[in-house]
Scaffold this motif. Structure first.
Motif, PDB file in Angstrom:
ATOM      1  N   UNK A 364     -26.593  11.370   2.505  1.00  0.00           N
ATOM      2  CA  UNK A 364     -25.578  10.917   3.456  1.00  0.00           C
ATOM      3  C   UNK A 364     -25.412  11.973   4.550  1.00  0.00           C
ATOM      4  N   UNK A 365     -25.608  11.562   5.779  1.00  0.00           N
ATOM      5  CA  UNK A 365     -25.360  12.422   6.931  1.00  0.00           C
ATOM      6  C   UNK A 365     -24.152  11.918   7.682  1.00  0.00           C
ATOM      7  N   UNK A 366     -24.149  12.075   8.988  1.00  0.00           N
ATOM      8  CA  UNK A 366     -22.996  11.676   9.780  1.00  0.00           C
ATOM      9  C   UNK A 366     -23.384  10.924  11.042  1.00  0.00           C
ATOM     10  N   UNK A 367     -22.447  10.136  11.552  1.00  0.00           N
ATOM     11  CA  UNK A 367     -22.596   9.474  12.843  1.00  0.00           C
ATOM     12  C   UNK A 367     -21.288   9.675  13.608  1.00  0.00           C
ATOM     13  N   UNK A 368     -21.411  10.120  14.825  1.00  0.00           N
ATOM     14  CA  UNK A 368     -20.223  10.419  15.632  1.00  0.00           C
ATOM     15  C   UNK A 368     -19.575   9.110  16.086  1.00  0.00           C
ATOM     16  N   UNK A 369     -18.308   8.943  15.774  1.00  0.00           N
ATOM     17  CA  UNK A 369     -17.623   7.709  16.146  1.00  0.00           C
ATOM     18  C   UNK A 369     -17.302   7.668  17.641  1.00  0.00           C
TER      19      UNK A 369
END
Length: 480
Positions: A364-369
């Motif tokens: 699991x990484x991240x995505x900028x909202x």
């Protein structure tokens, strides 16, 4: 009504030539020449029952909403952890919700068929049943040639699907054809004639006959008779006894992969489902300290199931391996000198593993909202220089994202059990980069722009403490 809703499979890429096994060992056991033909599947050094289970589960869940899965059951007799729930590791790596119940099913070669019958009787939710096996044998033993590594997965739940259970029966008999104690690495088996005549011939009918009677079918009406057995004469004998057509007896896959122990009933069933047509009758038999017999009828949904790799696809991508010494080394069957670079302490900080479990086990990484930039690993600051937003990251799963090689190296100085070590930067198609180890590649095969997919594998072994570190590696997306 409870049905099989989907299937998936996994067979390791490497295939060890049985001729290589026989050539190396027949000098003291000429009888091994009877097993000269064909090949068996073998795990790479970074594969084991858990990694194969994850691969089969991901294949099974193609096109399936993972949040709909309510249980994950893992059947095997070769699980790497005795006191750590193996199914929990698989569920996390497969991206299942933490609310899914998990359970290890073990202790018998019919663990998978017993678990399958139980899941079909339950029907209260969607159960992901996985069977995975990596059986070990002493060098030069006939089992070394007969066994093979592999895994299969079935999604079982209420409603119409691809095959529904029509009838089932089982018996528990403490017939010891082989056994393995906790402090012994290899199993001990009895003679073939005893297993054949007193085991299969007398025990299997006690499950098969009531199952056929409950289903209301005769042997002649069976379209696929699935019974794993390393003794071909046994299966043919049952076919003659019950009037099963010779063409209905399913291939045991002995010539192309060997027998995958407790996983093999599901491996063979998955291979049959890949070719089955609506209305056909499938009879599945599991043997081991008793017997299970399950009768399925293929449903219309089989034609609408989204394509997956399956057992057939993985068998087709096999890579020959003729180096018997390499097989021994990868499986720790020889005491090999690895040099000073292998002497680094590999202790795992269990507290860090827990805190970073989403990143390590589930990728699991991240995505900028704010700007939509994807990144791995997830961090407090968006890596987009034109954004730089703080604390704007939502979770984003990268495990199923296609990727390509951006840069790569083949390193002979870094220690890996099968040098050279391949690693490099991969670029995910939807954005995000990851410095990853590569697996299932040979020297000279990697190139920039190569299509890759992420695979859950062993990162390294802590042999001093008996702990295996798992992480994600990049592997060629199309392998032949």
């Amino acid at each position: 009504m409870v049905s099989i809703l989907a299937y998936g499979g996994y067979v390791p890429r490497l295939r060890l030539s049985r001729e290589a096994i026989v050539t190396a060992n027949s000098w003291f056991n000429p009888a091994l020449k009877a097993h000269m033909a064909g090949e068996r599947s073998i795990c790479n050094w970074d594969e084991d029952p858990l990694t194969m289970a994850v691969a089969a589960a991901r294949d099974c869940l193609t096109g399936v909403a993972k949040e709909s899965v309510t249980a994950c059951h893992l059947a095997s007799t070769t699980l790497p952890f005795v006191d750590r729930q193996n199914a929990g590791v698989v569920a996390a790596a497969a991206g299942l919700p933490e609310t899914a119940t998990t359970m290890d099913v073990t202790g018998s070669q019919r663990a998978a068929t017993t678990a399958l019958a139980a899941a079909c009787r339950d029907g209260s939710g969607r159960t992901l049943l996985i069977a995975s096996e990596k059986r070990e044998a002493r060098s030069g033993a006939p089992q070394e040639a007969l066994y093979g590594d592999g895994a299969a997965a079935l999604l079982i739940g209420p409603g119409p699907g691809i095959a529904r259970l029509v009838a089932s029966a089982g018996v528990a008999v403490d017939f010891v054809d082989h056994y393995r104690a906790p402090d012994h690495r290899f199993e001990y088996g009895w003679e073939e004639r005893w297993i054949r005549d007193e085991g299969y011939q007398k025990i299997v009918p006690r499950a098969l006959e009531p199952a056929l009677a409950e289903a209301g079918i005769s042997g002649a009406e069976i379209d696929h008779f699935v019974m794993p057995c390393v003794y071909p004469a046994v299966t043919r004998s049952f076919a003659r006894t019950y009037g099963i057509r010779p063409e209905a007896v399913s291939d045991t896959l002995q010539a192309v992969m060997g027998e995958a122990g407790a996983a093999h009933p599901l491996v063979m069933l998955t291979r049959v489902l890949e070719q089955a047509r609506p209305g056909q009758k499938i009879v599945l038999v599991g043997f081991g300290q008793g017997a299970d017999a399950l009768v399925f009828e293929v449903e219309e949904g089989i034609a609408r199931l989204e394509p997956r790799i399956g057992i057939g696809g993985h068998l087709a991508r096999g890579r020959p391996e003729t180096n018997y010494q390499k097989y021994l080394a990868m499986n720790g069957l020889v005491d090999q000198e690895h040099g000073k670079r292998a002497e680094i302490d590999g202790q795992t900080a269990l507290s860090t593993l827990y805190r970073k479990r989403d990143m390590v086990t589930s990728l699991i990484g991240g995505v900028c909202r704010t700007c939509g930039t994807r990144q791995f690993p997830k961090s407090a600051l968006c890596v987009n220089p034109n954004c730089g937003e703080y604390d704007s990251q939502d979770d984003y799963p990268f495990a199923d994202e296609p990727a390509r090689v951006l840069t790569w190296s083949a390193d002979h100085l870094v220690f890996v059990p099968t040098p050279p070590a391949h690693y490099g930067m991969v670029q995910f198609d939807g954005g995000g980069r990851f410095m990853a180890d590569f697996t299932d590649v040979a020297e000279g095969e990697v190139e920039v722009g190569m299509d890759m997919r992420m695979e859950f594998r062993i990162k390294e072994m802590d042999s001093d403490r008996g702990f295996r570190k798992y992480f994600w590696k990049a592997a060629p997306a199309r392998q032949g």
